[in-house]
Design a protein around this motif. Sequence first.
Motif, PDB file in Angstrom:
ATOM      1  N   MET A   1       0.748  -1.185   0.001  1.00 19.20           N
ATOM      2  CA  MET A   1      -0.122  -0.143  -0.286  1.00 19.20           C
ATOM      3  C   MET A   1       1.001   1.272   0.197  1.00 19.20           C
ATOM      4  O   MET A   1       0.394   2.239  -0.720  1.00 19.20           O
ATOM      5  N   VAL A   2       1.936   1.101   0.725  1.00 19.35           N
ATOM      6  CA  VAL A   2       3.000   2.450   0.804  1.00 19.35           C
ATOM      7  C   VAL A   2       3.205   2.486  -0.571  1.00 19.35           C
ATOM      8  O   VAL A   2       3.388   3.606  -1.117  1.00 19.35           O
ATOM      9  N   ALA A   3       3.820   1.320  -1.236  1.00 18.78           N
ATOM     10  CA  ALA A   3       4.511   1.649  -2.532  1.00 18.78           C
ATOM     11  C   ALA A   3       3.547   2.090  -3.732  1.00 18.78           C
ATOM     12  O   ALA A   3       3.795   2.932  -4.575  1.00 18.78           O
ATOM     13  N   LEU A   4       2.200   1.350  -3.743  1.00 16.17           N
ATOM     14  CA  LEU A   4       1.368   1.731  -4.761  1.00 16.17           C
ATOM     15  C   LEU A   4       0.752   3.329  -4.563  1.00 16.17           C
ATOM     16  O   LEU A   4       0.578   3.701  -5.462  1.00 16.17           O
ATOM     17  N   GLY A   5       0.287   3.534  -3.169  1.00 12.71           N
ATOM     18  CA  GLY A   5      -0.164   4.613  -2.909  1.00 12.71           C
ATOM     19  C   GLY A   5       0.631   5.966  -3.158  1.00 12.71           C
ATOM     20  O   GLY A   5       0.314   6.764  -3.734  1.00 12.71           O
ATOM     21  N   GLY A   6       2.109   5.452  -2.798  1.00 15.73           N
ATOM     22  CA  GLY A   6       2.847   6.649  -2.980  1.00 15.73           C
ATOM     23  C   GLY A   6       3.302   6.920  -4.207  1.00 15.73           C
ATOM     24  O   GLY A   6       3.399   8.294  -4.746  1.00 15.73           O
ATOM     25  N   GLY A   7       2.997   5.769  -5.272  1.00 12.63           N
ATOM     26  CA  GLY A   7       3.525   5.939  -6.589  1.00 12.63           C
ATOM     27  C   GLY A   7       2.271   6.874  -7.160  1.00 12.63           C
ATOM     28  O   GLY A   7       2.542   7.552  -8.032  1.00 12.63           O
ATOM     29  N   THR A   8       1.049   6.470  -6.897  1.00 16.14           N
ATOM     30  CA  THR A   8       0.092   7.168  -7.273  1.00 16.14           C
ATOM     31  C   THR A   8       0.134   8.745  -7.071  1.00 16.14           C
ATOM     32  O   THR A   8      -0.236   9.672  -7.837  1.00 16.14           O
TER      33      THR A   8
ATOM     34  N   LEU B   1       1.072  14.173 -18.434  1.00 12.54           N
ATOM     35  CA  LEU B   1       1.039  12.825 -18.566  1.00 12.54           C
ATOM     36  C   LEU B   1       1.101  12.241 -17.199  1.00 12.54           C
ATOM     37  O   LEU B   1       0.457  10.961 -17.209  1.00 12.54           O
ATOM     38  N   GLY B   2       1.618  12.715 -16.267  1.00 12.45           N
ATOM     39  CA  GLY B   2       1.418  12.039 -14.825  1.00 12.45           C
ATOM     40  C   GLY B   2      -0.334  11.912 -14.500  1.00 12.45           C
ATOM     41  O   GLY B   2      -0.327  11.226 -13.454  1.00 12.45           O
ATOM     42  N   VAL B   3      -1.260  12.757 -14.765  1.00 13.43           N
ATOM     43  CA  VAL B   3      -2.412  12.506 -14.573  1.00 13.43           C
ATOM     44  C   VAL B   3      -3.028  11.228 -14.995  1.00 13.43           C
ATOM     45  O   VAL B   3      -3.653  10.299 -14.148  1.00 13.43           O
ATOM     46  N   PRO B   4      -2.889  10.773 -16.184  1.00 14.50           N
ATOM     47  CA  PRO B   4      -3.372   9.323 -16.561  1.00 14.50           C
ATOM     48  C   PRO B   4      -2.659   8.315 -15.859  1.00 14.50           C
ATOM     49  O   PRO B   4      -3.080   7.236 -15.801  1.00 14.50           O
ATOM     50  N   ALA B   5      -1.263   8.866 -15.851  1.00 13.37           N
ATOM     51  CA  ALA B   5      -0.638   7.752 -15.359  1.00 13.37           C
ATOM     52  C   ALA B   5      -0.805   7.453 -13.897  1.00 13.37           C
ATOM     53  O   ALA B   5      -0.751   6.325 -13.147  1.00 13.37           O
ATOM     54  N   ALA B   6      -1.106   8.631 -13.115  1.00 13.41           N
ATOM     55  CA  ALA B   6      -1.704   8.497 -11.655  1.00 13.41           C
ATOM     56  C   ALA B   6      -2.927   7.560 -11.451  1.00 13.41           C
ATOM     57  O   ALA B   6      -3.423   6.827 -10.763  1.00 13.41           O
TER      58      ALA B   6
ATOM     59  N   LEU C   1      -3.456   4.351  -9.347  1.00 18.06           N
ATOM     60  CA  LEU C   1      -4.565   4.286  -8.676  1.00 18.06           C
ATOM     61  C   LEU C   1      -5.527   3.169  -8.639  1.00 18.06           C
ATOM     62  O   LEU C   1      -5.864   2.440  -7.767  1.00 18.06           O
ATOM     63  N   ILE C   2      -5.720   2.721 -10.009  1.00 14.76           N
ATOM     64  CA  ILE C   2      -6.407   1.449 -10.060  1.00 14.76           C
ATOM     65  C   ILE C   2      -5.668   0.223  -9.510  1.00 14.76           C
ATOM     66  O   ILE C   2      -6.291  -0.577  -8.849  1.00 14.76           O
ATOM     67  N   ALA C   3      -4.339   0.293  -9.596  1.00 16.71           N
ATOM     68  CA  ALA C   3      -3.588  -1.010  -8.815  1.00 16.71           C
ATOM     69  C   ALA C   3      -3.599  -0.971  -7.591  1.00 16.71           C
ATOM     70  O   ALA C   3      -3.999  -1.765  -6.886  1.00 16.71           O
ATOM     71  N   THR C   4      -3.781   0.361  -6.998  1.00 19.41           N
ATOM     72  CA  THR C   4      -4.065   0.450  -5.599  1.00 19.41           C
ATOM     73  C   THR C   4      -5.264   0.191  -4.961  1.00 19.41           C
ATOM     74  O   THR C   4      -5.460  -0.715  -4.056  1.00 19.41           O
ATOM     75  N   LEU C   5      -6.254   0.512  -5.786  1.00 14.50           N
ATOM     76  CA  LEU C   5      -7.605   0.220  -5.495  1.00 14.50           C
ATOM     77  C   LEU C   5      -7.794  -1.134  -5.316  1.00 14.50           C
ATOM     78  O   LEU C   5      -8.559  -2.042  -4.533  1.00 14.50           O
ATOM     79  N   VAL C   6      -7.244  -2.082  -6.598  1.00 14.33           N
ATOM     80  CA  VAL C   6      -7.628  -3.453  -6.707  1.00 14.33           C
ATOM     81  C   VAL C   6      -6.892  -4.049  -5.319  1.00 14.33           C
ATOM     82  O   VAL C   6      -7.518  -4.966  -5.036  1.00 14.33           O
ATOM     83  N   THR C   7      -5.683  -3.622  -5.009  1.00  6.62           N
ATOM     84  CA  THR C   7      -5.015  -4.295  -3.848  1.00  6.62           C
ATOM     85  C   THR C   7      -5.946  -4.264  -2.583  1.00  6.62           C
ATOM     86  O   THR C   7      -6.027  -4.990  -1.761  1.00  6.62           O
ATOM     87  N   VAL C   8      -6.409  -2.803  -2.423  1.00  2.00           N
ATOM     88  CA  VAL C   8      -7.297  -2.544  -1.251  1.00  2.00           C
ATOM     89  C   VAL C   8      -8.434  -3.463  -1.299  1.00  2.00           C
ATOM     90  O   VAL C   8      -8.469  -4.072  -0.143  1.00  2.00           O
ATOM     91  N   VAL C   9      -9.099  -3.716  -2.311  1.00  2.00           N
ATOM     92  CA  VAL C   9     -10.021  -4.566  -2.363  1.00  2.00           C
ATOM     93  C   VAL C   9      -9.861  -6.039  -1.990  1.00  2.00           C
ATOM     94  O   VAL C   9     -10.450  -6.886  -1.201  1.00  2.00           O
ATOM     95  N   GLU C  10      -8.618  -6.594  -2.660  1.00  4.74           N
ATOM     96  CA  GLU C  10      -8.219  -7.679  -2.357  1.00  4.74           C
ATOM     97  C   GLU C  10      -7.898  -8.036  -0.826  1.00  4.74           C
ATOM     98  O   GLU C  10      -8.055  -9.159  -0.091  1.00  4.74           O
TER      99      GLU C  10
END
Length: 391
Positions: free
Chosen positions: A268-275, A355-360, A364-373
Amino acid sequence: MVKPLLPLALATFAVGTDAFVIAGLLLAIAADIDVGVAAAGQLVTVFAFTIAVAAPALSWLLSAFDRRKALQFALAVFVVGNIATALSPNYPTMMSARVLTALGAASITASASSAAVAIAPEERRGRAMALVIGGLTLSTALGMPLGNLIGSVDWRLTLWAVAGLGVLAALGISVWLPRVSLPAVGLTARLAPLRQGKVLTILVAMAFVMGGHYTVYTYIGAITDDATTDSFPQALTLILFAWGLGVLAGNFLAGLWVDKHSGMGVAMVALGGGTVLLAVSPLTVGHLVIVIVWAVFWGAADGMASVVQQHRLVTIAPASAPLLFGLNSSAIYVGVAIGGVLGGVSQEWFAITLLGVPAAAMALIATLVTVVEGRRGGRVGRVAGRVECAR
């Protein structure tokens, strides 16, 4: 434990250098073999695509071999492929040579990671994986600049140098890596983790977060043009070097933390921080000092994600590590390809500095998927605990 890990790290360093250095040599290659730059660029595409497709299959096929033999075989193919590329007289031959090189590279990272897991005590597994993956990371910080420096004399020398790295890694593995045999597990048992939603979630999250990071990384030169213009010639190299140092730091920290804390928490730190870091990138790219500082933290988030997601996979099914690491490699290269496409398409609607906006959004999708899991896994664990108490 460090000595046998060093040639494994050198092997992943060679693969990482080979994967990305061609991009910096495209103009010279195109001129030498008389093709357009766009056609030369397909050498990068076919390399990444071949790895994405072949990594899971080859990792599974080689899983019956002890790790030393599997790596020796893969490195031999890798070296021959690079020599063939360096000697290629025309475009079709070079394209075929890049496919052969990618077939060798496809199982090296997975085999090296599974070897590190096998020889490391469980309480040091994360740090061992971080050291091996650190070779791949170091290639982005040092391999590409060094490769381009050598290539400025003759691009073919770069491929000879990468082949030499492969030979050194193979020799080190032959001397220092002990015979490492994985547990004898049938095909059904090896494939069993693929039926777990957690495994698929980790792989999907990996593809999305890498897609986010490489949406920006692929076009980092153009994105930071305002910061590097009218500065000094090596400004972009300094930004990439700062990013590479950040990735190394992220590798190390993730390896240390997953040995002591929850893998989900570190993820969560890695994915959320990257977002967050991708989202704020438009605010940083106009000033050289600010973008260099930002690049260090951005790289750290990227480096942490690679280690923690692999660690989470291997804790699910250690016996299936080669297959899972191969699938993880596929997810990474799929993410790299998605990032390049998304970055190119997004420029039709956004200024390139945004480009950081669509990248984020991808991260964010990766982070949310991980949170749900994670929440679903927590609920399953609580239910299982109540059932056990009732018994």
